[in-house]
Design an enzyme around this catalytic site. Sequence first.
Site, mmCIF file in Angstrom:
data_model
loop_
_atom_site.group_PDB
_atom_site.id
_atom_site.type_symbol
_atom_site.label_atom_id
_atom_site.label_comp_id
_atom_site.label_asym_id
_atom_site.label_seq_id
_atom_site.Cartn_x
_atom_site.Cartn_y
_atom_site.Cartn_z
ATOM 1 N N ARG A 94 -5.361 3.756 -5.534
ATOM 2 C CA ARG A 94 -5.927 4.392 -4.341
ATOM 3 C C ARG A 94 -4.954 5.345 -3.671
ATOM 4 O O ARG A 94 -5.379 6.332 -3.051
ATOM 5 C CB ARG A 94 -6.342 3.301 -3.341
ATOM 6 C CG ARG A 94 -6.930 3.803 -2.057
ATOM 7 C CD ARG A 94 -8.291 4.434 -2.201
ATOM 8 N NE ARG A 94 -9.283 3.561 -2.787
ATOM 9 C CZ ARG A 94 -10.587 3.801 -2.754
ATOM 10 N NH1 ARG A 94 -11.054 4.898 -2.160
ATOM 11 N NH2 ARG A 94 -11.435 2.960 -3.334
ATOM 12 N N GLY A 98 -5.690 -4.884 -1.795
ATOM 13 C CA GLY A 98 -6.937 -5.523 -2.158
ATOM 14 C C GLY A 98 -7.774 -4.722 -3.125
ATOM 15 O O GLY A 98 -7.300 -3.775 -3.756
ATOM 16 N N ARG A 110 -10.101 -2.436 -2.765
ATOM 17 C CA ARG A 110 -10.153 -0.984 -2.566
ATOM 18 C C ARG A 110 -8.842 -0.333 -2.988
ATOM 19 O O ARG A 110 -8.839 0.739 -3.591
ATOM 20 C CB ARG A 110 -10.452 -0.648 -1.096
ATOM 21 C CG ARG A 110 -10.708 0.849 -0.884
ATOM 22 C CD ARG A 110 -11.018 1.176 0.578
ATOM 23 N NE ARG A 110 -11.510 2.538 0.721
ATOM 24 C CZ ARG A 110 -10.756 3.612 0.936
ATOM 25 N NH1 ARG A 110 -9.424 3.467 0.990
ATOM 26 N NH2 ARG A 110 -11.288 4.797 1.062
ATOM 27 N N CYS A 111 -7.732 -0.994 -2.702
ATOM 28 C CA CYS A 111 -6.428 -0.445 -3.062
ATOM 29 C C CYS A 111 -6.300 -0.227 -4.575
ATOM 30 O O CYS A 111 -5.596 0.685 -5.015
ATOM 31 C CB CYS A 111 -5.308 -1.376 -2.604
ATOM 32 S SG CYS A 111 -5.162 -1.571 -0.814
ATOM 33 N N MET A 112 -6.951 -1.071 -5.372
ATOM 34 C CA MET A 112 -6.781 -1.024 -6.821
ATOM 35 C C MET A 112 -7.705 -0.021 -7.506
ATOM 36 O O MET A 112 -7.684 0.088 -8.741
ATOM 37 C CB MET A 112 -7.029 -2.414 -7.421
ATOM 38 C CG MET A 112 -5.986 -3.448 -7.043
ATOM 39 S SD MET A 112 -6.139 -4.967 -8.008
ATOM 40 C CE MET A 112 -7.713 -5.603 -7.423
#
Length: 414
Positions: A166, A401, A403-405
Amino acid sequence: MSKGLNVHSEIGALKKVCVHRPGLDLVNMKAEDFERAWIHDAFYLEYAQREHDEFTDLLRGAGAEVVYMEDLLAETFDQVEGSRAEFMSKFVPEAKIENLALRQAVVEKLDSIKDNKEFVLTAMGGLYVRDLEIPHVGGSLAAMDSDELKPDEMVLFPMPASYFSRDPIAVVGKGAMMNRMYWHQRNREVVFYETIMRHHPDYAGAPLWYDHNSDWHIEGGDVLNINATTLAIGISERTQTAAIDQLAKNLFWGTGESEIEQVFAIKIPHGYAYMHLDTVCTQVDYDKFTVYPGIYETLRAYRLTKGDSDGEVCIEEIEGTIQQILEMATGIDHITMIECGAGDPIEASREQWNDGSNTLAVAPGKVCVYERNVVTNDALYKAGVELLVAPSEELSRGRGGPRCMTMPFWREEI
């Protein structure tokens, strides 16, 4: 799947998403080098990979095509002559290897790898003195100094945070931002995506909204696509106000391809548990957002729009709660804020540490979450949100989390 990029929201049905499957890059460092390599724990790689595979299987099951950054870059090198040499010309300076002899040894090691996928994984995985053949040139102080290094001395740092795809890139509409990262150890990640965006046959030609060689840092975790014409961007430890100024100018006064008409800049606290806007606030449905209650007391927000004169950006400070600001940005009369930890300050603090507010919508009202955040997940469920629950014992150690990945490349319109 269509070529190119198309992301106008955070909740449109996810059709194509880019990830990086953690590999040697996650574990190829000594514990005493954690801070230097920007990692925070000794990962169990086999379990981390297993969790990541289960996570991507959830995304496929929801109808998304999952593409891997390492595969896209290898394909680029296979198909586009000169792209690997151009990549190296940018990657090596970003590695910041001060000793010239060691830098040359790294170049020679990487150049000797013929298979492009192996080349990419090695560049990400890092190199030690023991992995290199260091040239010994008469009269070279750099070479003589290299003789004093131990075999287990790190030369090319690995890229352990790269499974958080992200941050180095942010897709906005039909283009992408090439971000300047806050930690210089992560700036090399941007070169991987920039090479793909400039040369891969599926993405070449997409407009690039931000240059990672800018003086100001900005990261993708702070960029939320509210709709086709509206962005929300966090003012955080990782994203500077000057970067938002420059991005807004690029979007409003650039090539004319941008659809963005307004940018909401939202200031969040500086802290390791809330490093980006998406760690304290994510959209889960048309009228629902997660939120970490800890941002209520420190909130400040601004609205940026296109000015009348060439290059001018108008800025106004906005008064109101995070709920009111999101209602203004989305144009929805009433937004429901689903609080991390169900609003309990102890649970909120604990689950915020493991990214309870960091969800990834795969469709409106259908989101991927970490299984460990049981209180927040229960609050989401009670609010009518459908949950795709991902394992998170190892992956959460990196402090990011679902979304970060992920970096969505294509979402359906809403």
